[in-house]
Design an enzyme around this catalytic site. Structure first.
Site, PDB file in Angstrom:
ATOM      1  N   TRP A  55      -0.194 -13.031  -0.862  1.00 24.40           N
ATOM      2  CA  TRP A  55      -0.473 -12.137   0.268  1.00 24.40           C
ATOM      3  C   TRP A  55      -1.880 -12.113   0.368  1.00 24.40           C
ATOM      4  O   TRP A  55      -2.390 -11.587   1.378  1.00 24.40           O
ATOM      5  CB  TRP A  55       0.365 -11.026   0.500  1.00 24.40           C
ATOM      6  CG  TRP A  55       0.349 -10.267  -0.794  1.00 24.40           C
ATOM      7  CD1 TRP A  55      -0.675  -9.371  -1.247  1.00 24.40           C
ATOM      8  CD2 TRP A  55       1.564 -10.287  -1.677  1.00 24.40           C
ATOM      9  NE1 TRP A  55      -0.263  -8.835  -2.451  1.00 24.40           N
ATOM     10  CE2 TRP A  55       1.113  -9.387  -2.739  1.00 24.40           C
ATOM     11  CE3 TRP A  55       2.366 -11.069  -1.873  1.00 24.40           C
ATOM     12  CZ2 TRP A  55       1.897  -9.172  -3.929  1.00 24.40           C
ATOM     13  CZ3 TRP A  55       3.188 -10.894  -2.916  1.00 24.40           C
ATOM     14  CH2 TRP A  55       2.792  -9.931  -4.235  1.00 24.40           C
ATOM     15  N   ARG A  56      -2.706 -12.505  -0.511  1.00 23.04           N
ATOM     16  CA  ARG A  56      -4.027 -12.254  -0.156  1.00 23.04           C
ATOM     17  C   ARG A  56      -4.692 -13.637   0.400  1.00 23.04           C
ATOM     18  O   ARG A  56      -5.994 -13.747   0.487  1.00 23.04           O
ATOM     19  CB  ARG A  56      -4.811 -12.145  -1.752  1.00 23.04           C
ATOM     20  CG  ARG A  56      -4.432 -10.597  -2.205  1.00 23.04           C
ATOM     21  CD  ARG A  56      -5.202 -10.392  -3.653  1.00 23.04           C
ATOM     22  NE  ARG A  56      -4.849  -9.047  -3.848  1.00 23.04           N
ATOM     23  CZ  ARG A  56      -5.062  -8.460  -5.110  1.00 23.04           C
ATOM     24  NH1 ARG A  56      -5.584  -9.214  -6.240  1.00 23.04           N
ATOM     25  NH2 ARG A  56      -4.907  -7.210  -5.453  1.00 23.04           N
ATOM     26  N   GLU A  68       3.810  -5.371   2.233  1.00 29.19           N
ATOM     27  CA  GLU A  68       3.634  -4.242   1.923  1.00 29.19           C
ATOM     28  C   GLU A  68       5.145  -3.526   1.902  1.00 29.19           C
ATOM     29  O   GLU A  68       5.332  -2.849   1.286  1.00 29.19           O
ATOM     30  CB  GLU A  68       2.774  -3.302   2.719  1.00 29.19           C
ATOM     31  CG  GLU A  68       1.238  -3.675   2.494  1.00 29.19           C
ATOM     32  CD  GLU A  68       0.793  -3.419   1.131  1.00 29.19           C
ATOM     33  OE1 GLU A  68       1.390  -2.612   0.576  1.00 29.19           O
ATOM     34  OE2 GLU A  68      -0.326  -4.041   0.872  1.00 29.19           O
ATOM     35  N   THR A  74       8.336  -1.877  -5.874  1.00 26.43           N
ATOM     36  CA  THR A  74       8.722  -2.875  -6.352  1.00 26.43           C
ATOM     37  C   THR A  74       7.403  -3.887  -6.852  1.00 26.43           C
ATOM     38  O   THR A  74       6.687  -3.895  -6.333  1.00 26.43           O
ATOM     39  CB  THR A  74       9.403  -3.952  -4.951  1.00 26.43           C
ATOM     40  OG1 THR A  74      10.746  -3.018  -4.758  1.00 26.43           O
ATOM     41  CG2 THR A  74      10.298  -5.085  -5.870  1.00 26.43           C
ATOM     42  N   GLY A 112      16.793  -5.057  -3.540  1.00 24.99           N
ATOM     43  CA  GLY A 112      16.946  -3.513  -3.612  1.00 24.99           C
ATOM     44  C   GLY A 112      16.489  -2.891  -2.397  1.00 24.99           C
ATOM     45  O   GLY A 112      15.611  -3.457  -1.575  1.00 24.99           O
ATOM     46  N   TYR A 151       1.490   5.569   2.975  1.00 21.22           N
ATOM     47  CA  TYR A 151       0.907   4.555   2.148  1.00 21.22           C
ATOM     48  C   TYR A 151       0.511   3.159   2.911  1.00 21.22           C
ATOM     49  O   TYR A 151      -0.363   2.640   3.213  1.00 21.22           O
ATOM     50  CB  TYR A 151       1.636   4.487   1.204  1.00 21.22           C
ATOM     51  CG  TYR A 151       1.325   3.100   0.375  1.00 21.22           C
ATOM     52  CD1 TYR A 151       0.076   2.849  -0.410  1.00 21.22           C
ATOM     53  CD2 TYR A 151       2.036   1.794   0.728  1.00 21.22           C
ATOM     54  CE1 TYR A 151      -0.362   1.442  -0.716  1.00 21.22           C
ATOM     55  CE2 TYR A 151       1.600   0.531   0.353  1.00 21.22           C
ATOM     56  CZ  TYR A 151       0.426   0.493  -0.576  1.00 21.22           C
ATOM     57  OH  TYR A 151       0.062  -0.743  -0.904  1.00 21.22           O
ATOM     58  N   ASP A 169      -0.898   5.184  -3.488  1.00 18.78           N
ATOM     59  CA  ASP A 169       0.209   4.692  -4.182  1.00 18.78           C
ATOM     60  C   ASP A 169       0.441   5.180  -5.567  1.00 18.78           C
ATOM     61  O   ASP A 169      -0.476   5.985  -6.055  1.00 18.78           O
ATOM     62  CB  ASP A 169       0.399   3.254  -4.118  1.00 18.78           C
ATOM     63  CG  ASP A 169      -0.351   2.448  -5.038  1.00 18.78           C
ATOM     64  OD1 ASP A 169      -1.535   3.075  -5.519  1.00 18.78           O
ATOM     65  OD2 ASP A 169      -0.191   1.349  -5.377  1.00 18.78           O
ATOM     66  N   GLU A 213      -7.612  -2.059  -2.141  1.00 16.50           N
ATOM     67  CA  GLU A 213      -7.133  -3.477  -2.934  1.00 16.50           C
ATOM     68  C   GLU A 213      -7.560  -3.278  -4.347  1.00 16.50           C
ATOM     69  O   GLU A 213      -6.692  -3.252  -5.495  1.00 16.50           O
ATOM     70  CB  GLU A 213      -7.230  -4.569  -2.359  1.00 16.50           C
ATOM     71  CG  GLU A 213      -5.866  -5.774  -2.641  1.00 16.50           C
ATOM     72  CD  GLU A 213      -6.100  -6.569  -1.791  1.00 16.50           C
ATOM     73  OE1 GLU A 213      -7.132  -6.975  -1.335  1.00 16.50           O
ATOM     74  OE2 GLU A 213      -5.185  -7.261  -1.525  1.00 16.50           O
ATOM     75  N   CYS A 230      -9.075   1.159 -21.458  1.00 20.28           N
ATOM     76  CA  CYS A 230     -10.154   1.737 -21.303  1.00 20.28           C
ATOM     77  C   CYS A 230     -11.469   0.884 -21.430  1.00 20.28           C
ATOM     78  O   CYS A 230     -12.389   1.060 -20.840  1.00 20.28           O
ATOM     79  CB  CYS A 230     -10.333   3.019 -21.719  1.00 20.28           C
ATOM     80  SG  CYS A 230      -9.088   3.978 -21.173  1.00 20.28           S
ATOM     81  N   CYS A 233     -12.469  -1.189 -18.317  1.00 13.80           N
ATOM     82  CA  CYS A 233     -12.437  -0.391 -17.314  1.00 13.80           C
ATOM     83  C   CYS A 233     -13.957  -0.326 -16.707  1.00 13.80           C
ATOM     84  O   CYS A 233     -15.007   0.395 -17.367  1.00 13.80           O
ATOM     85  CB  CYS A 233     -11.966   0.838 -17.186  1.00 13.80           C
ATOM     86  SG  CYS A 233     -11.900   1.820 -15.848  1.00 13.80           S
TER      87      CYS A 233
END
Length: 385
Positions: A55-56, A68, A74, A112, A151, A169, A213, A230, A233
């Site tokens: 989807w990008r 989305e 999910t 689901g 969201y 989210d 994103e 970490c 990060c």
DNA sequence: AAATCGGGGAG
DNA sequence: CTCCCAGATTT
């Protein structure tokens, strides 16, 4: 889809190294400077490590919206094949609006939260009929469409329409709880309010979707629940939890109570190559999906009303075909499966009663119908398909 | 604020 | 086994 290889050499230029004076470093910044540093570091990091997700590759409103909705509660890895199959079958919103709901449910089978398939279909029809096939670009208008909450409205508005809208989210909540040292239980009203306020404050005018994103990407790949990385990060030097040694304590999440066990009986009746399936009423559990009739019952004997309803009389031989366990988020189903064969020409029962609206002899895989994973387990227990 | 609504992957 | 996922909606 494998993550793009991380360019370590470049990343090292961005990522601050472990630093005993980190607390002092954070304190030395004004709040505005700290926010700017967070946005800058995060976006620069994302440009280097962003995963290549389907989807990008197309940031049009239809693809963003579809992804989305599918991604609600999910995992990315689960959604990818569904997203690709769905786009192939329904390439645009008009194609989806022109389909039958049962085919939409068929494409959704196994993913689901089937209400999502129904709100997806309802939105496709509304966007086609009311907006001429074009999604509205304002978050407030998106929020009015079924299945689009705070969201998802923020995600579509920022990602597809470049609107300065925030989103929070599960990933973002965890990142913020650690980054800003939020001690409050993360799901309380107060904490949620704080999280959205922070998101509103941080989201930049310039490419807000990319920032949103990036925030989620950090939570999904670095600032993970169990084993946060970490050392990799980009926000390590700016993180309150890291500086105070509370990374594993945050976010604070109270234990959830265990789910009740529900005993059920399912009956799998065959008539030649076909199976008796019933369609559940829309709205509740597995709404709109087809399955072998089942009822809440502690024993096969207790399910005799259902057996009578589907036409199993004394002349029909039943066998116990085994047990199926199926865990939902709020209950655990334990289903005893009984199986039998009905003579040819026998008609499907016209009325089965709640929660079923109708029944028919069908082939579970060939028919244009939605079938839950639970139903597939029950069919598998009865043997064959 | 709590309950409902799937299914699966990771530790 | 436990946790929780690019949440929304109803009660």
């Amino acid at each position: 889809m494998p993550p793009r290889k991380r360019p370590e050499a470049q990343l090292d230029l961005l990522v601050a190294r472990a630093d005993p004076g980190r607390s002092a470093a954070i304190a030395a910044l004004t709040p505005a400077q700290r926010d700017d540093a967070i946005v800058g570091q995060l976006v620069a990091w994302f440009e280097l490590v962003a995963r290549d997700l389907p989807w990008r590759r197309r940031r049009d409103p239809y693809a963003v919206w579809l992804s989305e909705i599918m991604l609600q509660q999910t995992r990315v890895e689960t959604v990818i094949p569904y997203f690709n199959r769905f786009l192939e079958r329904f390439p645009d919103v008009e194609a989806l609006a022109g389909a039958e709901i049962d085919e939409v449910l068929k494409m959704w089978s196994g993913l689901g939260y089937y209400r999502r398939a129904r709100v997806l279909y309802a939105t496709a029809r509304e966007v086609t009929a009311r907006y001429g096939g074009n999604f509205p670009g304002e978050a407030a208008a998106l929020r009015e469409l079924p299945g689009i909450g705070a969201y998802t409205a923020g995600a579509i508005a920022s990602l597809a329409f470049d609107q300065r809208e925030p989103l929070v989210d599960g990933n973002v909540a965890r990142v913020f709880a650690r980054l800003f040292g939020i001690d409050e239980e993360i799901r309380t009203t107060g904490a949620v309010k704080r999280l959205w306020e922070i998101a509103w404050r941080l989201v930049p005018e310039e490419r807000p979707g990319r920032f949103n994103e990036a925030l989620m990407e950090l939570g999904a790949t670095v600032c993970t629940p169990r084993d946060p990385q970490c050392g990799a990060c980009p926000l390590e030097a700016l993180c309150v939890a890291r500086a105070s040694g509370r990374v594993m304590e945050l976010p604070r999440i109270d234990a959830k109570k265990k789910v009740p066990v529900v005993k059920m009986v399912a009956v799998v009746l065959r008539r030649g190559p076909l199976v008796l399936l019933a369609r559940r009423e829309e709205g509740g559990l597995f709404g709109g999906l087809w399955e072998p009739p089942m009822v809440e019952a502690a024993s096969i004997d207790e399910a005799r009303a259902l057996l009578a309803a589907v036409g199993v009389g004394p002349a029909i031989e039943l066998r116990e075909a085994g047990n199926v366990k199926h865990v939902l988020s709020h209950k655990e189903l334990r289903v005893a499966v009984v199986a039998g064969t009905i003579p040819g020409k026998t008609k499907a029962p016209a009325v089965l009663g709640a929660p079923y609206e109708k029944a028919a002899w069908l082939h579970p895989d060939d028919a244009e119908i939605g079938v839950s994973t639970l139903a597939r387990k029950v069919l598998a227990a009865a043997g064959g398909t």
